[in-house]
Design a protein around this motif. Sequence first.
Motif, short mmCIF file in Angstrom:
data_model
loop_
_atom_site.label_atom_id
_atom_site.label_comp_id
_atom_site.label_asym_id
_atom_site.label_seq_id
_atom_site.Cartn_x
_atom_site.Cartn_y
_atom_site.Cartn_z
N VAL A 343 0.82 -1.20 0.00
CA VAL A 343 0.00 0.00 0.00
C VAL A 343 0.86 1.26 0.00
CG1 VAL A 343 -1.64 1.35 1.36
CG2 VAL A 343 -1.99 -1.11 1.09
N ALA A 344 1.92 1.26 0.79
CA ALA A 344 2.76 2.45 0.91
C ALA A 344 3.61 2.71 -0.31
CB ALA A 344 3.65 2.33 2.14
N TYR A 345 4.10 1.65 -0.95
CA TYR A 345 5.16 1.83 -1.94
C TYR A 345 4.75 1.47 -3.37
CZ TYR A 345 7.78 1.95 2.44
OH TYR A 345 8.22 2.25 3.72
N THR A 346 3.47 1.32 -3.62
CA THR A 346 2.98 1.16 -4.99
C THR A 346 2.65 2.54 -5.55
OG1 THR A 346 2.05 -1.04 -4.55
CG2 THR A 346 1.17 0.17 -6.44
N PRO A 347 3.16 2.91 -6.71
CA PRO A 347 2.91 4.25 -7.24
C PRO A 347 1.43 4.49 -7.50
CG PRO A 347 3.93 2.87 -8.92
CD PRO A 347 4.00 2.10 -7.62
#
Length: 404
Positions: A343-347
Motif C-alpha cells: 500500500v505504501a510503496y505502490t505508485p
Amino acid sequence: MMRAYRLAFERQHPGIRLEIVAKSTAELLREVEQRPAGKRPDVVWASSIEAFVLLARKGLLQPAPELRNPQVPAKVGPHALNDASGRYFGQSLSGYGIMWNSDYLRQRQIREPQEWQDLAQPAYAGHVVLSAPSRSGTTHLMVESMLQGLGWEQGWALLLQLAGNAAEISPDSYAVPRGIARGSYGAGLVIDAFGLAAKYSGMPVDFAYATMAPVLPASIGLVAGAHNPDGAKRFMAFTLSPPGQQLLLDPRINRLPVLPAAVLHMPAGYPDPYLQAQRSRLQFDVELSSTRYQLVSRLFDLVVTEPLVELQAATRAIHAADRALRSRSSRQGAALLASARKVAYTPVLPAMEASSRQWLAAAGAPADAQWERLQAIWSETARNNYRRARQLAEQALAQAQAAP
C-alpha cells in the motif's frame, strides 16, 4: 565555479563584462521561455541534459556548430557529448551517486552506502537527505535513473522507501551536500561535483558513484534571440578550450572535464569519467526523461514532498513491525506487513497511464483543468495510502508482540 570563470574570461577579454545569474533548472527554463527575443539571456549553462533537449525542442537554442572543440570525444559511454546540430555542447561531465559523512555514520554504526538501495534500508531511517526534482535538475536525473533502471513500478517503490527514510526534502540541491558535510545528515543523493569538492577539500565525507546512474554532459548553449550572441560565442568557446577546461580541476571546483586527461594536467587519482561511464549499468534515455520531465517532477511533489510527514510515519511503522517480526514469528503479522509495504510503496500512477500522451501534455500546461483534477486525486490517494499502510504496520507489530 562561476566566479572563477568570470574572472578568467574577463582577464582574457578585458572589453567584455560577464554577468552570471544562478537559477534552478525549472527557473532557467521559465526564464528563457518567457522572455522575448532580444531580451533573453545569452547563454544557458546547466547540468541537466533534459533542459537542453526541452529548449532545443522549442526552438530556443541557436545552432553554433563552429564552437565545437574537435579535441572533445564524440561520446561518453553511449551518450553523445554534443548536439548533432550544434545547439549545445558538453562542457563538463557529471556522474551521480551518494555522498555520506563518515564520522556521522561511524558514530551511529551505520554501514557506508554504495548504491541507491542502501539508503532504503531500515538503518538509514531519519538519516537521509535529498532534494526534489522540481527544484533540481540533477535530482530529477537521479530520480529518472531509478525509474529507468528498475522500471516505473519498482523504481517508484525504491524512491518511496528511500524518501520515507529522509529526514528532509531539501529546498535545493546545494543544501544537500552542505548538510551532509556539516553532519546534519548521514547521506544523500548528489552530483559527483559536490561529493568530490567536499572530499578533496578535507571534509570528513566520501562519495560513491551509483552503478544504476549514467555519466552525462553538463552542457552550454547559445540562446536563440540572445542579446549579445557574439560575446556569448566567445564565452562558450572559452569554456570549451583547454584553459577553460583546466579551471574545472581547481580543488574548489572539482568537476570532470570533457577534454581527455592527455590534454590537461589531471591531479593524481582523479576520477576518469570515461571509465566510469563504461561501468554504468544504465542505458539512460534522455528523450524519455525530457518527455515526462514535468510529470515526474510534479508527481514526486504530490507523493513525496508534500505528504512527507505521512510517508515518514508509514515507513517508521513498517520498520518497527519488520524488527519485531524478525524476533517473533507471526504468519498473520507477516501478511499484514506485506500489505503495508504494498500500500505504501505502490505508485499512485500506473506505468501504462504514465505514458499517456494526453497526461504528459497536460503536465506541461498547469492551467489545464483535467491536470488539476488528476493532481488532487494523486495527492489524496498518496496520503490515504500512507495512513492505511501505517495502520496495517501497527497491526502487524501488535501481532508480533502477541506471538509466543
